[in-house]
Enzyme design. Structure first.
Site, mmCIF file in Angstrom:
data_model
loop_
_atom_site.group_PDB
_atom_site.id
_atom_site.type_symbol
_atom_site.label_atom_id
_atom_site.label_comp_id
_atom_site.label_asym_id
_atom_site.label_seq_id
_atom_site.Cartn_x
_atom_site.Cartn_y
_atom_site.Cartn_z
ATOM 1 N N HIS A 86 -7.556 -5.734 -0.722
ATOM 2 C CA HIS A 86 -6.548 -4.041 0.063
ATOM 3 C C HIS A 86 -5.177 -5.402 0.979
ATOM 4 O O HIS A 86 -4.306 -5.517 0.804
ATOM 5 C CB HIS A 86 -7.020 -3.415 -0.076
ATOM 6 C CG HIS A 86 -5.470 -2.310 0.113
ATOM 7 N ND1 HIS A 86 -4.857 -1.610 -0.983
ATOM 8 C CD2 HIS A 86 -5.130 -1.584 0.743
ATOM 9 C CE1 HIS A 86 -3.845 -1.273 -0.767
ATOM 10 N NE2 HIS A 86 -4.006 -0.553 0.320
ATOM 11 N N ASP A 109 -9.340 -3.253 -5.793
ATOM 12 C CA ASP A 109 -9.062 -3.969 -5.105
ATOM 13 C C ASP A 109 -10.587 -3.168 -3.836
ATOM 14 O O ASP A 109 -10.536 -3.228 -2.354
ATOM 15 C CB ASP A 109 -7.758 -4.652 -4.142
ATOM 16 C CG ASP A 109 -7.517 -2.663 -3.289
ATOM 17 O OD1 ASP A 109 -7.508 -1.925 -4.223
ATOM 18 O OD2 ASP A 109 -5.969 -3.112 -2.984
ATOM 19 N N SER A 119 0.604 -1.475 0.170
ATOM 20 C CA SER A 119 0.161 0.534 -0.141
ATOM 21 C C SER A 119 1.044 1.794 0.055
ATOM 22 O O SER A 119 2.334 1.423 -0.984
ATOM 23 C CB SER A 119 -1.237 0.084 1.006
ATOM 24 O OG SER A 119 -2.349 1.127 0.837
#
Length: 664
Positions: free
Chosen positions: A619, A566, A245
């Site tokens: 995610h 996602d 991320s």
């Protein structure tokens, strides 16, 4: 019948004074009671949340107290024998630990603990304020907000407060009890011989800007030193770095910082990455930003909060419960400079204009698949293509569904740039939290809505207009454009280092870069907004959840346009650089570092006993995806991208990338 007339008693000055004093006390008690009632709802709400969390943690305790074989026995009795976890499978194949591994967590997943605080935080020294049980969130909500907020001018610590990142693997193995982040990957790596001597969690304070993690905590220097130590103590074997991320952007910044001369950089020289890094395996990297960040900064919303408002109108609003929850969250998160790193980069060239976007062909009608369902989640048959309306992805924000769908030639807009911020809003004297919207006035808010539609280029101006203090800090640390000439001296400044379109990859031709992400989940891409009625302490803009596309093939639902991704990061952001921007020898990749795209077709868990699933592309849940874990373990054990089979693609990322006209 007789009547007796009573004479009015003469005024008694002493008694009058006593009565006035009593009235003052009654009024004071009334005000105090009002304040108590005002916050009792917030406290009650927080205690309710705490009770739910406590029940959840108790159930997790019972689950963990069971014999280790019991949950697996029940699951296998229902679903049949479970496959070996990747670590067990690859251990049987003879794979062993080879390259040291570095984990780089993203935003919010790393724990933060208190080192110094105000009086309201007594007893919390070195206790987690973020991550873990979140006990203080519902025990002392305002104290918690005060300590999690940063200085609105500097983006650093507020006076008398020090909150610091937790260190070690425990910093981000679990976000909360029972909710894994890196724990599953760590456990599987351990199966082939990894332990703390060859694994390192590069924890940092994810709230502050990337360069400020070095200024305040020397976090970048610590990463540099630990990588050098791991290489030196593991026979000179280069590290495999695994960012997730926002950690992807943070490590991109690190690779430029470590090469740059001191004092701005780490002084490692232009060959540092070539000497120390084998591969960077980016998991769900928001390389080009996230439209969801725009909604978060603009109105502290995303689809989930907007839908929650629909089901429980006013629950988060002052007018009903006096919570002012969203206002407190807005004030807090707008002091977190890291959030500005994820504002969309590349402008209209990447994200599209008023009438065009590269990923317009995504079909949102496809249902989520179950395990073992091999149906292609991305096939667009003639029927669905015929029913799909134009997805107005280029308009990241539109004020009204009609504006979102109207051709640009028919849009009549008044430019908000330079508009005066006029009359004050409704009475704000009773507000317990200030936001920058209080300074805009009626005219300022009207100017925002009169512009009607915002693309990636104009969204930057919008954020500067509605949150000037926040964006002033952001402009000092981040950039969002496309470089014309990367040899320009200005690009040596750290504000450009986390933007892959305004910086270059290291001179490390033997290094590999992976973009690893799931596909097949509708992901927030653009928003339809409405103006909310004026009230005390209000946030004037909300996602219009009544805006829907009208048929099952439309990507507009509950005021949000969706594309492939996602649920947080669109495929376009995660995949473009490895698909085109860095593919081969380009001006962004002058040494020709090999890039690979590894996509994982999302499948939800087959049943509740499977937990968050072993084929998830979501995610965070993707960190438990068996196929992704196997790819990482193989590379850590010495494999290359070619050994994995090169690219594995299920989406239309290459098709979408070709539509983007960019000088390479």
């Amino acid at each position: 019948m007789s009547y007796i007339r009573r004479r009015k008693a003469p005024a008694n000055p002493v008694r009058n004074e006593e009565e006035k004093e009593k009235e003052k006390k009654v009024k004071a008690r009334s005000i105090k009671g009002e304040k108590i009632r005002k916050w009792s709802c917030m406290d009650g709400c927080c205690w309710f949340i705490g009770m739910i969390c406590s029940i959840w943690w108790f159930l997790l305790f019972l689950y963990n107290a069971m014999p280790a074989s019991f949950p697996q026995y029940v699951t296998e009795a229902i679903t049949g024998p479970l496959p070996d976890p990747p670590g067990v499978k690859l251990s049987k194949e003879g794979l062993t630990a080879e390259h040291p591994v570095v984990f780089v967590p993203g935003i919010v997943t790393g724990g933060l603990e208190l080192w110094e605080g105000r009086q309201c935080a007594d007893g919390l020294f070195r206790k987690r304020l973020w991550g873990g049980t979140f006990g203080e969130l519902y025990k002392r909500p305002l104290c918690w907000v005060e300590h999690m907020s940063l200085d609105n001018e500097t983006g650093l610590d507020r006076p008398g407060i020090r909150v610091r990142p937790v260190s070690g693997l425990v910093a981000a193995d679990y976000f909360a009890p029972g909710y894994f982040v890196w724990a599953v990957l760590i456990a599987n790596l351990a199966r082939i011989g990894y332990e703390e001597k060859n694994m390192y969690m590069a924890a940092y304070d994810w709230r502050i800007s990337f360069q400020n993690t070095e200024v305040r905590d020397r976090s970048l220097s610590r990463i540099k030193s630990n990588i050098e130590l791991m290489v030196a103590t593991n026979g000179g074997k280069k590290v495999v770095v695994i960012p997730h991320s926002m950690g992807v952007l943070y490590f991109l910044h690190f690779m430029k910082w470590v090469e740059a001369p001191a004092p701005m950089g780490g002084g490692g020289g232009s060959d540092w990455c070539a000497k120390h890094i084998k591969a960077v395996m980016n998991i769900w990297g928001p390389f080009l930003g996230v439209p969801k960040s725009v909604a978060g900064l603009f109105s502290i919303e995303a689809r989930d909060i907007a839908v929650a408002r629909t089901f429980a109108p006013g629950f988060l609003e002052k007018d009903v419960f006096g919570l002012q929850t969203l206002q407190h969250l807005m004030r807090m998160t707008r002091t977190w400079d890291s959030t500005m790193s994820m504002i969309p980069k590349g402008g209209d060239t990447i994200w599209g204009s008023l009438d065009w976007s590269p990923d317009v062909s995504y079909n949102c009608s496809v249902k989520k698949r179950k395990n073992n369902d091999t149906h292609n989640a991305f096939q667009n048959d003639k029927e669905s293509l015929g029913l799909m309306k134009n997805n107005s992805y280029g308009r990241l924000i539109s004020f009204g569904k009609d504006i979102a769908e109207l051709h640009s030639s028919k849009l009549e807009r008044l430019d908000f740039r330079g508009a005066l911020k006029g009359r004050n809003l409704a009475n704000t004297s009773n507000c317990d939290v200030w936001t920058e919207y209080h300074d805009m006035g009626v005219e300022g808010i009207k100017a925002v809505t009169d512009y009607k539609a915002y693309t990636a280029d104009s969204v930057l101006d919008l954020l500067h207009f509605v949150a000037p203090k926040m964006m002033k800090r952001g402009d000092a640390h981040f950039s969002y454009g496309i470089a014309d000439d990367l040899d320009d001296e200005k690009y040596k400044h750290y504000k450009y280092w986390s933007n892959p379109l305004e910086t270059t990859l290291p001179n490390a031709p033997d290094m590999e870069i992976y973009s690893m992400y799931g596909v097949g989940i509708p992901t927030e891409r653009a928003y339809v907004y409405k103006l909310t009625p004026q009230s005390e302490c209000y946030i004037p803009f909300q996602i219009d959840t009544s805006a829907n596309g009208g048929n099952e093939y439309s990507c507009l639902r509950d005021g949000v346009y969706s594309s492939d991704g996602d649920e947080t990061v669109p495929v376009l952001s995660a995949g473009f650089m490895c698909a085109k921007g860095w593919r081969g020898r380009t001006r962004f990749n002058p040494s020709g570092i090999r890039t690979f795209i590894r996509e994982y077709d999302h499948a939800p868990p087959a049943n509740l006993l499977e937990g968050r699933g072993t084929q998830s592309g979501a995610h965070v849940d993707i960190l438990g995806n068996f196929a992704l874990l196997e790819d990482i373990i193989r590379v850590a054990a010495g494999a290359s991208g070619e050994d994995l089979g090169g690219d594995r693609v299920h989406s239309e990322i290459f098709k979408w990338s070709e539509k983007i006209i960019l000088d390479l």
